[in-house]
Design a protein around this motif. Structure first.
Motif, mmCIF file in Angstrom:
data_model
loop_
_atom_site.group_PDB
_atom_site.id
_atom_site.type_symbol
_atom_site.label_atom_id
_atom_site.label_comp_id
_atom_site.label_asym_id
_atom_site.label_seq_id
_atom_site.Cartn_x
_atom_site.Cartn_y
_atom_site.Cartn_z
ATOM 1 N N PHE A 36 0.823 -1.209 0.000
ATOM 2 C CA PHE A 36 0.000 0.000 0.000
ATOM 3 C C PHE A 36 0.856 1.257 0.000
ATOM 4 C CE2 PHE A 36 -3.775 -2.191 2.327
ATOM 5 C CZ PHE A 36 -4.124 -2.817 1.154
ATOM 6 N N PHE A 37 1.831 1.313 0.903
ATOM 7 C CA PHE A 37 2.629 2.524 1.032
ATOM 8 C C PHE A 37 3.538 2.753 -0.173
ATOM 9 C CE2 PHE A 37 1.377 2.593 5.474
ATOM 10 C CZ PHE A 37 1.192 3.957 5.662
ATOM 11 N N THR A 94 -10.291 -3.535 -2.835
ATOM 12 C CA THR A 94 -10.901 -2.222 -2.611
ATOM 13 C C THR A 94 -9.866 -1.115 -2.757
ATOM 14 O OG1 THR A 94 -12.439 -3.271 -1.071
ATOM 15 C CG2 THR A 94 -12.308 -0.872 -1.016
ATOM 16 N N TRP A 95 -8.677 -1.339 -2.182
ATOM 17 C CA TRP A 95 -7.608 -0.338 -2.300
ATOM 18 C C TRP A 95 -7.212 -0.145 -3.756
ATOM 19 C CZ3 TRP A 95 -2.532 -1.162 -3.951
ATOM 20 C CH2 TRP A 95 -1.677 -0.077 -3.789
ATOM 21 N N VAL A 100 -6.825 3.004 -8.687
ATOM 22 C CA VAL A 100 -7.039 3.090 -10.140
ATOM 23 C C VAL A 100 -7.953 4.263 -10.479
ATOM 24 C CG1 VAL A 100 -8.132 1.898 -12.094
ATOM 25 C CG2 VAL A 100 -6.532 0.681 -10.623
ATOM 26 N N ILE A 101 -9.048 4.426 -9.736
ATOM 27 C CA ILE A 101 -9.973 5.529 -10.000
ATOM 28 C C ILE A 101 -9.276 6.876 -9.784
ATOM 29 C CG2 ILE A 101 -12.053 6.690 -9.150
ATOM 30 C CD1 ILE A 101 -13.186 3.822 -8.660
ATOM 31 N N VAL A 128 -3.524 9.514 1.222
ATOM 32 C CA VAL A 128 -4.363 9.216 2.388
ATOM 33 C C VAL A 128 -4.842 7.769 2.362
ATOM 34 C CG1 VAL A 128 -6.589 9.794 3.471
ATOM 35 C CG2 VAL A 128 -5.070 11.614 2.711
ATOM 36 N N ALA A 129 -5.019 7.213 1.168
ATOM 37 C CA ALA A 129 -5.529 5.842 1.054
ATOM 38 C C ALA A 129 -4.573 4.827 1.669
ATOM 39 C CB ALA A 129 -5.789 5.496 -0.410
#
Length: 140
Positions: A36-37, A94-95, A100-101, A128-129
């Motif tokens: 993620f990071f 979900t991440w 992508v969006i 932030v995600a």
């Protein structure tokens, strides 16, 4: 020979099983957090470059450099992830949808109107995600 555990033994066995599950979830979550990071950082830097730089060639080079982090991040995740739990898979999917969006929205908006702040907002969304989804992945 009696193989039925006593209530105390059954409680101990359940406690051991719960401790093992918690440890497995935690071990599975850290490679996901790293993914993620690393990807959020690489892609958000690329989006900031898209918003700041007007030369398309330079934008693509910096964007490619941000996307290049995808390969080592996925290698670390796929090698170090101990199990594929339903929860970690749902968090990952979900991440990825959010990333992508945000990424496509920022790049496409900049290609249509170069002076909008949308790439910066999209970079902020990606930034932030990462901690939000990391906390979800680490939740027990």
């Amino acid at each position: 020979m009696n193989t039925t555990p006593t209530p105390e033994q059954a409680d101990e066995l359940l406690a051991q099983a719960e401790a093992s599950q918690t440890q497995a979830r935690t071990n599975d979550a850290w490679p996901l957090v790293t993914l993620f990071f690393v990807l959020s950082a690489g892609l958000s830097v690329g989006l900031v470059a898209v918003g700041l730089i007007t030369d398309n060639t330079t934008q693509l080079i910096i964007l490619g450099a941000g996307l290049a982090w995808l390969i080592p991040a996925l290698v670390v995740y796929l090698i170090k992830a101990l199990s594929w739990s339903r929860r970690s898979t749902a968090v990952l999917i979900t991440w990825l949808a959010v990333i992508v969006i945000g990424f496509i929205g920022g790049v496409m908006t900049d290609s249509f109107a170069a002076s909008t702040p949308v790439p910066f907002f999209a970079a902020g969304l990606l930034w932030v995600a990462a901690p939000v989804f990391s906390l979800l992945a680490l939740r027990r």
